[in-house]
Write an enzyme that holds these catalytic residues in place. Sequence first.
Site, PDB file in Angstrom:
ATOM      1  N   HIS A   1     -38.969   8.847 -12.940  1.00 40.48           N
ATOM      2  CA  HIS A   1     -38.365   9.232 -11.651  1.00 40.48           C
ATOM      3  C   HIS A   1     -39.136   8.608 -10.489  1.00 40.48           C
ATOM      4  O   HIS A   1     -39.362   9.253  -9.459  1.00 40.48           O
ATOM      5  CB  HIS A   1     -38.333  10.757 -11.511  1.00 40.48           C
ATOM      6  CG  HIS A   1     -37.327  11.434 -12.397  1.00 40.48           C
ATOM      7  ND1 HIS A   1     -35.982  11.504 -12.072  1.00 40.48           N
ATOM      8  CD2 HIS A   1     -37.457  12.067 -13.583  1.00 40.48           C
ATOM      9  CE1 HIS A   1     -35.331  12.166 -13.031  1.00 40.48           C
ATOM     10  NE2 HIS A   1     -36.206  12.502 -13.969  1.00 40.48           N
TER      11      HIS A   1
ATOM     12  N   ASP B   1     -40.876  14.945 -16.379  1.00 40.93           N
ATOM     13  CA  ASP B   1     -39.644  15.063 -17.158  1.00 40.93           C
ATOM     14  C   ASP B   1     -38.951  13.707 -17.291  1.00 40.93           C
ATOM     15  O   ASP B   1     -39.161  12.803 -16.489  1.00 40.93           O
ATOM     16  CB  ASP B   1     -38.688  16.063 -16.502  1.00 40.93           C
ATOM     17  CG  ASP B   1     -38.260  15.621 -15.107  1.00 40.93           C
ATOM     18  OD1 ASP B   1     -39.100  15.099 -14.363  1.00 40.93           O
ATOM     19  OD2 ASP B   1     -37.074  15.793 -14.770  1.00 40.93           O
ATOM     20  N   GLU B   2     -38.123  13.606 -18.288  1.00 43.27           N
ATOM     21  CA  GLU B   2     -37.203  12.472 -18.488  1.00 43.27           C
ATOM     22  C   GLU B   2     -37.897  11.115 -18.338  1.00 43.27           C
ATOM     23  O   GLU B   2     -37.345  10.170 -17.758  1.00 43.27           O
ATOM     24  CB  GLU B   2     -36.023  12.585 -17.521  1.00 43.27           C
ATOM     25  CG  GLU B   2     -35.179  13.820 -17.795  1.00 43.27           C
ATOM     26  CD  GLU B   2     -34.075  14.040 -16.780  1.00 43.27           C
ATOM     27  OE1 GLU B   2     -33.000  14.513 -17.178  1.00 43.27           O
ATOM     28  OE2 GLU B   2     -34.287  13.766 -15.582  1.00 43.27           O
ATOM     29  N   ALA B   3     -39.102  11.006 -18.874  1.00 43.56           N
ATOM     30  CA  ALA B   3     -39.850   9.740 -18.825  1.00 43.56           C
ATOM     31  C   ALA B   3     -39.434   8.877 -20.014  1.00 43.56           C
ATOM     32  O   ALA B   3     -40.261   8.471 -20.842  1.00 43.56           O
ATOM     33  CB  ALA B   3     -41.349  10.013 -18.826  1.00 43.56           C
ATOM     34  N   HIS B   4     -38.147   8.582 -20.082  1.00 46.49           N
ATOM     35  CA  HIS B   4     -37.601   7.892 -21.249  1.00 46.49           C
ATOM     36  C   HIS B   4     -38.075   6.446 -21.352  1.00 46.49           C
ATOM     37  O   HIS B   4     -38.027   5.849 -22.440  1.00 46.49           O
ATOM     38  CB  HIS B   4     -36.068   7.922 -21.205  1.00 46.49           C
ATOM     39  CG  HIS B   4     -35.490   9.305 -21.091  1.00 46.49           C
ATOM     40  ND1 HIS B   4     -36.014  10.385 -21.764  1.00 46.49           N
ATOM     41  CD2 HIS B   4     -34.434   9.779 -20.374  1.00 46.49           C
ATOM     42  CE1 HIS B   4     -35.299  11.463 -21.468  1.00 46.49           C
ATOM     43  NE2 HIS B   4     -34.352  11.125 -20.627  1.00 46.49           N
TER      44      HIS B   4
END
Length: 518
Positions: A260, A323-326
């Site tokens: 993000h 979060d969401e550190a893809h």
Amino acid sequence: MAGLAGVGAAPPGAPGPGPAVRPLGEVVPVPASVRPSGAPYTITARTRIHVDHGAPEVRRIGAYLASLLRPATGYALPVTDDGGKGGIRLRLSHREKALGPEGYRLRSGRLGVTITARAPAGLFHGVQTLRQQLPAAVERDSRQAGPWTVAGGTITDVPRYGYRGAMLDVSRHFFTVAQVKRWIDQLALYKINKLHLHLSDDQGWRIAIDSWPRLAAYGGSTQVGGGPGGHYTKAQYREIVSYAASRHLEVVPEIDMPGHTNAALASYAELNCDGVAPPLYTGTAVGFSSLCVDKPVTYDFVEDVIRELAALTPGRYLHIGGDEAHSTSHADYVAFMDRVQPVVAKYGKTVVGWHQLTGADPAKGALAQYWGLDRTGDAEKAKVAAAARNGTGLILSPADRLYLDMKYSEKTEPGLSWAGYVEVRRSYDWDPAAYLPGVPASAVAGVEAPLWTETVSTGAHIDRMAFPRLLSAAELGWSPAASHGWEAYRERLAAQGPRLAALGIDFHRSPQVPWRTE
């Protein structure tokens, strides 16, 4: 102590409060103990607000109460420490240890109302209860008819959880200082005590950092859909923090990382592994950006941001996202968190992270904010539970219960629906202590209702999406578990409708609630 069963019911043989008087305890969140008794008290032109002599914080709360009541009542309501009798009295007593740092006792009778607390925050919360006991018209900014009567009896009230939060995402769409202050006032009415500000994301960086000026100047120049964006100067951020403190809310700032982060990557090419800055981003996809974990400059950047933000923030917590550190490998994610969490501690703050932090090694004392769903896989829940059993505290923000940006139904606008539709009953009808299997009840620090803003761009949108579901979070966080019950709650919530309307809040008129008029 009497529980919910005592709310609004006079004891046998006692005079009833009369049809114009709101039953004692018909407020949100419902108090821990309500004992109706005796005659009510009516605020009149002769009413004075008495405060402790030599207690400036009590006087400030008295002045705040007077400012709330004066427009609609038309009364002078002088704030005085002359020790006179009757009227409204605000008093601190350090001997009231059972009330803790946020509890209060409100006693109402024919001669007046006394609110007692051990600490100023408790007095402030007691003022919110007094406010809600009065007719909803007291919220209007012009003189109203009255009468201004408070039912007789005693409320003794302490919160279930110490962490009762609401988040505003100012990154996807930017909101002004005035809009954030309005949000703070709304939170305070319902005894929320944490304001989580999501200050950075792919679409915008919203806080000035002197050592990296392009973060705000360039990274903050847009938002979802390509609007003008914006950012807070340090003076403006301090103004928000100070205003929140005056309402006994603690600001929890968030800088989301390592994912993000497109706004930061676009602002400084050296933060990218290939040294090439991507363009600014105005869409709503997630998971595509990452700081370069292997570069030393990344940690210079992180330390500078945390140092400057910690210096601006007097509260205990600093949220580092996670979060969401893809686009970050698991090994890199763990290495990054191992480097960053000690920096937060170095500058005197406690780490908060989204629950993916439990996939790394949460720092001692860290809080993990759980945003999964009822349908989230058992393996992920087990990882969170294991961390909780190992000492990591949890803030519960399940997306299919407390995400305020979820649509109420297929027909409501704005909002998203990836977590499902979240009507009012779903937001309320669950127990934080029993929500995650294998989590000790003692590990639950509290609850938080996040308002993400991919589709929320105006104050009217905030009103519609947050209200009335914010009140569910407030009651889950404050009221004892034994008091929770949908049927009783929906009636008390219905009574809040006229108050929200008087405050100019265009709330969602859920068909699940028998809204009242006043």
